[in-house]
Scaffold this active site. Sequence first.
Site, PDB file in Angstrom:
ATOM      1  N   HIS A  59     -42.804  -9.593 -55.027  1.00 45.02           N
ATOM      2  CA  HIS A  59     -42.355  -9.174 -56.744  1.00 45.02           C
ATOM      3  C   HIS A  59     -40.574  -9.355 -56.763  1.00 45.02           C
ATOM      4  CE1 HIS A  59     -46.175  -7.487 -58.052  1.00 45.02           C
ATOM      5  NE2 HIS A  59     -46.326  -7.420 -56.793  1.00 45.02           N
ATOM      6  N   ASN A 108     -50.540  -4.212 -61.827  1.00 43.34           N
ATOM      7  CA  ASN A 108     -50.526  -5.597 -61.899  1.00 43.34           C
ATOM      8  C   ASN A 108     -51.144  -6.047 -63.353  1.00 43.34           C
ATOM      9  OD1 ASN A 108     -49.203  -6.465 -59.574  1.00 43.34           O
ATOM     10  ND2 ASN A 108     -51.151  -6.921 -58.361  1.00 43.34           N
ATOM     11  N   TYR A 157     -44.297   1.549 -49.736  1.00 45.76           N
ATOM     12  CA  TYR A 157     -43.037   1.529 -50.705  1.00 45.76           C
ATOM     13  C   TYR A 157     -42.009   2.248 -50.475  1.00 45.76           C
ATOM     14  CZ  TYR A 157     -46.390  -1.168 -53.692  1.00 45.76           C
ATOM     15  OH  TYR A 157     -47.166  -2.101 -54.160  1.00 45.76           O
TER      16      TYR A 157
END
Length: 712
Positions: free
Chosen positions: A93, A166, A380
């Site tokens: 991304h 998404n 993350y």
Amino acid sequence: MAKNKKQTAESDPLKRKRAKYADQVVNIGTGGESHQTRDNKTPGLTTQQGIPVADDQNSLKIGPRGPALLEDFHLREKLFHFDHERIPERVVHARGFGAHGFFENYDSLADITRADLFQRKKEKIPAFVRFSTVAGNKGSADLARDVRGFAVKLYTKEGNWDLVGNNMPVFFIQDAIKFQDIIHAAKEEPDRGFPQAQTAHDNFWDFISLTPESMHMVMWIMSDRAIPRSFRFMEGFGVHTFRLINSEGKSTFVKFHWKPKLGMQSVVWNEAVKINGADPDFHRRDLWQAIQKGDFPEWELGLQLFDDTFADRFAFDVLDATKLIPEEDLPIRRVGRLVLDRCVGNFFAETEQAAFCTQNIVPGIDFSNDPLLQGRNFSYLDTQLKRLGSPNFTHLPINAPKCPFHHFQQDGHMAMMNPNGRANYEPNSWTGHTSGPRESPETGFHSFPAEEQGSKLRMRSESFSDHYSQARQFFVSQTPLEQRHMVNALVFELSKVESSEIRIRMVSHLLNIHKDLAQNVADGLGLREMPEAADAAKPPKTDLKKSPALSILLNSPKSFRGRKLGVLITDQVDHTVFQALQSAVNKERATLEVIAPKIGEVTAANGSLIEVQQTVEGAPSVLYDAVALLPSEDGAKTLANMRSARDFVADAFVHMKFIGYVHAAAPLLDIADINNDRDGGIIALNGRKSALQFLESCRQLRFWDRTESTKG
Ligand code: HDE
């Protein structure tokens, strides 16, 4: 020697020239008293330390041609800072674009969640959204065939909630332990460092063909969902099953959806390829322009809510991220809206430094045991430290909560918010403001006390083993045209795969999805013999009902709102027709862009001037949703001799666009070999009524009937 003649600062020719512009110095300071330039209007340039700069054009030297001096702190500071401007781009991304906005709750959802943002009707909370592609690097083109990230940060009054989703509701893999493999396989091949932002290569299809659980997602990425027309026209999904928890501690399972108010729309593949060349920033420009224009994109938040009974009855495991729950089986409840109404002021500070973390949830929301989600919750936070370089990335304004926050975490690189006072631990016996914050046993975050037990194992649940049924359901739910696009996409991608073994292995999987799909792809790849179907861990179900919600075309918005009409004009354009089109476009709340052989202005037949935004060379028709051809007779002859103008018309035709034209444009249609009599998508324009009719036709977005003749 003349060159060594003593030279003073005043005799420096560059200095004399620059002095003229001295008043235009731009301030990068952040308020307070700043040093002033000569006119006392603009703030003065300073170093990072606030020292006023007298000369930003020359480094400090001994004599005009002598060596530079180490004591030149201004030069050294500039070099040093520039050398460190980059931070690592996101591993996936990397290419993204963000905008600010708000989320507004329609009604109180207190019965199902105690999340603060859902308690009060019509309450607005700030939001930041970042859209992205997955595989390409930061500088890749927007129209890659790829999944789009749809990451939403909601700054609630009880902390930040990041819904990192998404534009597709399923994923390639079921377990986080395979994420690195799928991403390595999708990105550039490591020996050669290409291809960039493309899955059309051996490594990707090798991995996929050895990973049956990916087949459902493969259907999505081979569909038109992977080439959206705009971020504004795509859906978003939280993908995993989450929990909502109410104030009594009751849990309800939930799947999150974002539904675009402007409806869904995609481009066709041939168009995507050309857009990448004509405007690699097509998606980010589109979002930027829409927001700048005040046409704020909007999505509704939808919830699919269910309990254990539904989960147990459902044919698949709700913890398996390669499965979705069809809307027809479990309707979506729309509970609020997300509006993007402000572009970022600085791309790096906001979009690039935005740090989304799936583990950022708030009281009233909780995780499920989806093994992909569990892995993400580690990844993350970890990745933000690597990228942003400090555990204090939460101090950056884009990441900091907008509600009060107090804790004992301190120090580290770039600590900007260390609390004052004596206590930096807890419990402590200090009182008053020195004691620091305290727990909130009643209102603080409580994890849902789900009962868990079992042996420690490395295994996939049996309930995750159906890999083909929903892939088939997706395929059969598409219109024949969309199915053809999928076949074409698979043939395109697999024809770039050098290993015939991989190509054949893929077809063997397609046989488990749908015979026609497999046959058409095999034909397209020139396979002489059909392989055996791949071994399926579980026999595919062929009786899942079609889900019309999965098709883009069956859910067409029947509106041209937010879309763009490209109008090709020349000098002597018929002003009445142009005006009629402009007002029809305004009425439709769409945008009109004027294209002409040269930038600047054209003179209409009635002598008025029309501003031109684009040249024919610089604005191929792929950049527009529909086009209108309004040249004068002479103008049409000139355009007919221009390759770019011929392509403009021919591409618009092949891409099934509605084409409006004035009589004088006939030579242009002729040269592009277009027979306007036999095509309902080509519409004559001669005044107000026809302009309105043309715009009404454009609401269908494409004249798909043409595909029969063009095989698009
Ligand atoms: Fe991500 N993902 N992901 N992902 N993902 C990242 O975080 C990861 C997955 C998604 O605009 C990374 O900051 C793992 C699913 C978006 O900043 C990283 C797994 C979904 C974004 C990471 C997944 C996503 C990311 C890279 C499998 C849809 C961009 C840089 C277990 C629901 C967010 C970063 C933005 C970004 C890991 C799978 C969506 C490495 C381990 C499924 C939208 O942490």
